[in-house]
Design a protein around this motif. Structure first.
Motif, PDB file in Angstrom:
ATOM      1  N   ALA A   1     -61.801 -12.645 -31.876  1.00 45.84           N
ATOM      2  CA  ALA A   1     -60.982 -12.900 -30.708  1.00 45.84           C
ATOM      3  C   ALA A   1     -60.035 -11.473 -30.649  1.00 45.84           C
ATOM      4  CB  ALA A   1     -60.371 -13.898 -30.695  1.00 45.84           C
TER       5      ALA A   1
ATOM      6  N   TYR B   1     -57.436  -9.692 -27.438  1.00 45.56           N
ATOM      7  CA  TYR B   1     -56.967 -10.555 -26.858  1.00 45.56           C
ATOM      8  C   TYR B   1     -55.427 -10.946 -27.502  1.00 45.56           C
ATOM      9  CZ  TYR B   1     -60.686 -11.678 -23.629  1.00 45.56           C
ATOM     10  OH  TYR B   1     -61.809 -11.483 -22.761  1.00 45.56           O
ATOM     11  N   PRO B   2     -54.578 -11.620 -26.616  1.00 37.78           N
ATOM     12  CA  PRO B   2     -53.385 -12.178 -27.465  1.00 37.78           C
ATOM     13  C   PRO B   2     -53.210 -13.466 -28.320  1.00 37.78           C
ATOM     14  CG  PRO B   2     -53.412 -12.676 -25.138  1.00 37.78           C
ATOM     15  CD  PRO B   2     -54.493 -11.862 -25.140  1.00 37.78           C
TER      16      PRO B   2
ATOM     17  N   VAL C   1     -54.699 -16.734 -26.972  1.00 46.03           N
ATOM     18  CA  VAL C   1     -56.174 -16.801 -26.527  1.00 46.03           C
ATOM     19  C   VAL C   1     -56.827 -16.893 -27.967  1.00 46.03           C
ATOM     20  CG1 VAL C   1     -57.975 -15.430 -25.721  1.00 46.03           C
ATOM     21  CG2 VAL C   1     -55.789 -15.511 -24.608  1.00 46.03           C
ATOM     22  N   VAL C   2     -56.416 -16.117 -29.103  1.00 48.29           N
ATOM     23  CA  VAL C   2     -57.144 -16.160 -30.481  1.00 48.29           C
ATOM     24  C   VAL C   2     -56.959 -17.589 -30.915  1.00 48.29           C
ATOM     25  CG1 VAL C   2     -56.838 -15.279 -32.719  1.00 48.29           C
ATOM     26  CG2 VAL C   2     -56.497 -13.710 -30.768  1.00 48.29           C
TER      27      VAL C   2
ATOM     28  N   PHE D   1     -61.564  -7.931 -29.598  1.00 52.95           N
ATOM     29  CA  PHE D   1     -61.715  -7.834 -28.508  1.00 52.95           C
ATOM     30  C   PHE D   1     -60.409  -7.686 -27.636  1.00 52.95           C
ATOM     31  CE2 PHE D   1     -65.843  -9.379 -28.915  1.00 52.95           C
ATOM     32  CZ  PHE D   1     -66.600  -9.152 -27.547  1.00 52.95           C
TER      33      PHE D   1
ATOM     34  N   LEU E   1     -66.333 -14.890 -24.392  1.00 52.85           N
ATOM     35  CA  LEU E   1     -66.118 -13.463 -24.792  1.00 52.85           C
ATOM     36  C   LEU E   1     -67.098 -12.373 -23.845  1.00 52.85           C
ATOM     37  CD1 LEU E   1     -65.159 -13.414 -28.355  1.00 52.85           C
ATOM     38  CD2 LEU E   1     -63.523 -13.125 -26.517  1.00 52.85           C
TER      39      LEU E   1
ATOM     40  N   ARG F   1     -67.848 -19.699 -28.147  1.00 56.71           N
ATOM     41  CA  ARG F   1     -66.731 -18.277 -28.176  1.00 56.71           C
ATOM     42  C   ARG F   1     -67.406 -17.087 -27.701  1.00 56.71           C
ATOM     43  NH1 ARG F   1     -67.250 -17.126 -33.912  1.00 56.71           N
ATOM     44  NH2 ARG F   1     -68.967 -16.144 -32.917  1.00 56.71           N
TER      45      ARG F   1
END
Length: 213
Positions: free
Chosen positions: A119, A124-125, A128-129, A122, A63, A59
């Motif tokens: 996630a 992310y939508p 992606v999460v 950072f 990232l 992960r």
């Protein structure tokens, strides 16, 4: 009483505690499974450590950030504690046939929360999460099973990866209600744990792909 607990919970570094507990639970599951294969202590430690850190490592690499366990030795010590726990209480753990399932499910629930929050942090939508939370919760067990020459649990056990998706949905749903962050984390982890146990108890799973030739 619940409000007092949540207030105390919010004052401490709750993400670190969740990550530590998840590491310990996954490490226990890895060491316990390794012991069933008659692996030596060093091998059991390696398997436990990989189980606990594999998902979070992938992960963090995705990232583009430093893998979490490189920033603190606590995760290595946590795995040592898990190894000692299995060595000292091996007979009791072996007698409890559900031990592996319980610790694996606890680790899964806790790591889904950690993966989801990292996630989101950072930016992310949702989709992606979901992927990163699932990676956090499952990749360590995949590496563990490959190392001990087993078919990865993710591909053969009831709703192993699917419960991670449920967990992220629950997390988002609770967050939308503007409830306490501590409440969201606790309920999400507990929900993943309970759903995993229920799926295993009632053998809920996706259809298997069979070779018709």
């Amino acid at each position: 009483m619940l409000d007092s607990f949540l207030e105390f919970y919010n004052k401490i570094y709750f993400v670190d505690i969740i990550e530590f507990c998840g590491t310990f639970a996954f490490a226990i599951s890895g060491v316990r499974l390794a012991s069933a294969k008659s692996v030596d202590w060093f091998g059991a430690y390696v398997i436990g450590f990989v189980t606990a850190t594999g998902g979070g490592t992938l992960r963090d690499l995705l990232l583009n950030t430093t893998p979490f366990w490189l920033l603190s030795s606590v995760y290595a010590w946590c795995t040592i504690l898990a190894l000692l726990a299995v060595i000292l209480f091996r007979k009791q753990l072996v007698r409890l046939n559900s031990t592996f399932l319980w610790f694996d499910s606890i680790g899964l629930g806790l790591f889904v929360v950690v993966g989801t929050e990292k996630a989101i942090s950072f930016g992310y939508p949702f989709w992606v999460v979901v992927i990163l939370a699932t990676i956090t919760g499952t990749v360590g067990s995949i590496i563990r099973d490959i190392m001990i020459n087993e078919i990865p649990a993710m591909f053969r056990q009831e709703w192993y990866a699917l419960v991670c998706i449920f967990g992220v949905i629950i997390y988002y749903g609770l967050s939308a209600l503007n409830v306490s962050e501590a409440f969201v984390q606790i309920i999400t982890a507990a929900s993943v744990f309970v759903i995993r146990l229920l799926a295993t108890r009632y053998k809920l799973g996706l259809p298997t792909l069979k070779d018709e030739s």
